[in-house]
Design a protein around this motif. Sequence first.
Motif, PDB file in Angstrom:
ATOM      1  N   VAL A   1     -20.335  20.536 -47.005  1.00 36.90           N
ATOM      2  CA  VAL A   1     -18.968  20.336 -46.519  1.00 36.90           C
ATOM      3  C   VAL A   1     -19.004  19.742 -45.115  1.00 36.90           C
ATOM      4  O   VAL A   1     -18.289  18.782 -44.808  1.00 36.90           O
ATOM      5  CB  VAL A   1     -18.183  21.675 -46.522  1.00 36.90           C
ATOM      6  N   MET A   2     -19.864  20.288 -44.257  1.00 39.50           N
ATOM      7  CA  MET A   2     -19.962  19.778 -42.889  1.00 39.50           C
ATOM      8  C   MET A   2     -20.517  18.354 -42.873  1.00 39.50           C
ATOM      9  O   MET A   2     -20.085  17.533 -42.071  1.00 39.50           O
ATOM     10  CB  MET A   2     -20.809  20.714 -42.040  1.00 39.50           C
ATOM     11  N   ASP A   3     -21.470  18.036 -43.773  1.00 43.35           N
ATOM     12  CA  ASP A   3     -21.983  16.665 -43.870  1.00 43.35           C
ATOM     13  C   ASP A   3     -20.869  15.706 -44.259  1.00 43.35           C
ATOM     14  O   ASP A   3     -20.761  14.610 -43.711  1.00 43.35           O
ATOM     15  CB  ASP A   3     -23.118  16.577 -44.890  1.00 43.35           C
ATOM     16  N   ASP A   4     -20.031  16.127 -45.212  1.00 42.77           N
ATOM     17  CA  ASP A   4     -18.926  15.287 -45.657  1.00 42.77           C
ATOM     18  C   ASP A   4     -17.938  15.056 -44.516  1.00 42.77           C
ATOM     19  O   ASP A   4     -17.482  13.932 -44.288  1.00 42.77           O
ATOM     20  CB  ASP A   4     -18.225  15.936 -46.847  1.00 42.77           C
ATOM     21  N   LEU A   5     -17.617  16.119 -43.776  1.00 43.18           N
ATOM     22  CA  LEU A   5     -16.706  15.974 -42.632  1.00 43.18           C
ATOM     23  C   LEU A   5     -17.291  15.042 -41.579  1.00 43.18           C
ATOM     24  O   LEU A   5     -16.597  14.177 -41.040  1.00 43.18           O
ATOM     25  CB  LEU A   5     -16.413  17.342 -42.010  1.00 43.18           C
TER      26      LEU A   5
ATOM     27  N   ARG B   1     -17.030  11.462 -42.767  1.00 39.90           N
ATOM     28  CA  ARG B   1     -15.657  10.938 -42.681  1.00 39.90           C
ATOM     29  C   ARG B   1     -15.269  10.626 -41.231  1.00 39.90           C
ATOM     30  O   ARG B   1     -14.616   9.626 -40.959  1.00 39.90           O
ATOM     31  CB  ARG B   1     -14.674  11.947 -43.272  1.00 39.90           C
ATOM     32  N   ILE B   2     -15.677  11.500 -40.315  1.00 40.00           N
ATOM     33  CA  ILE B   2     -15.355  11.262 -38.902  1.00 40.00           C
ATOM     34  C   ILE B   2     -16.056  10.003 -38.400  1.00 40.00           C
ATOM     35  O   ILE B   2     -15.451   9.157 -37.750  1.00 40.00           O
ATOM     36  CB  ILE B   2     -15.749  12.489 -38.050  1.00 40.00           C
ATOM     37  N   SER B   3     -17.345   9.868 -38.711  1.00 42.29           N
ATOM     38  CA  SER B   3     -18.082   8.697 -38.228  1.00 42.29           C
ATOM     39  C   SER B   3     -17.558   7.421 -38.880  1.00 42.29           C
ATOM     40  O   SER B   3     -17.461   6.383 -38.239  1.00 42.29           O
ATOM     41  CB  SER B   3     -19.579   8.847 -38.479  1.00 42.29           C
ATOM     42  N   LYS B   4     -17.187   7.479 -40.164  1.00 45.49           N
ATOM     43  CA  LYS B   4     -16.642   6.316 -40.861  1.00 45.49           C
ATOM     44  C   LYS B   4     -15.325   5.895 -40.216  1.00 45.49           C
ATOM     45  O   LYS B   4     -15.099   4.713 -39.975  1.00 45.49           O
ATOM     46  CB  LYS B   4     -16.431   6.660 -42.338  1.00 45.49           C
ATOM     47  N   TYR B   5     -14.457   6.875 -39.917  1.00 45.57           N
ATOM     48  CA  TYR B   5     -13.185   6.576 -39.266  1.00 45.57           C
ATOM     49  C   TYR B   5     -13.425   5.945 -37.904  1.00 45.57           C
ATOM     50  O   TYR B   5     -12.772   4.976 -37.532  1.00 45.57           O
ATOM     51  CB  TYR B   5     -12.356   7.856 -39.117  1.00 45.57           C
ATOM     52  N   THR B   6     -14.382   6.476 -37.154  1.00 41.84           N
ATOM     53  CA  THR B   6     -14.686   5.964 -35.821  1.00 41.84           C
ATOM     54  C   THR B   6     -15.175   4.522 -35.905  1.00 41.84           C
ATOM     55  O   THR B   6     -14.742   3.670 -35.133  1.00 41.84           O
ATOM     56  CB  THR B   6     -15.755   6.840 -35.141  1.00 41.84           C
TER      57      THR B   6
END
Length: 133
Positions: A83-87, A90-95
């Motif tokens: 779950v933390m890897d997925d989060l 997603r954060i790095s992709k958004y950035t």
Amino acid sequence: RIVDALNSEDEKQLKSALLTAKGIKALEPLCKEAEALLKIVVKKRKEQCEKDGKEFKPIYVEASKRNSVEVLRVRDVSFPYSVMDDLSYRISKYTVLKGSEEMVQRMNREKKFAIGSGAVGGSEMEMAERKKK
């Protein structure tokens, strides 16, 4: 928590508060103050133990069960690391996407400026100087 621990001058509270607040930059001055106070409290307790003829035993605290900067606890999830890897992904992709969008917008602004001024290439400053001439 760290302010309460500083006010109470309790060793357990200070150690517990430092565990949860140490990674937060805004609380860095309070953490330094708490560490200094903790050293004084431990030293006093050590001296008291020597005075009473007792053995000094260090006090250990367990990190609180709440989420902190250092530790993230996910309830009712069988594989919290996924779950933390997925989060994180997603954060790095958004950035990355947000950064590339900003870069494209900046390039478009420079392109429009260059076309409007009759200049070809160069930085915004150079284009502004050409436009003045």
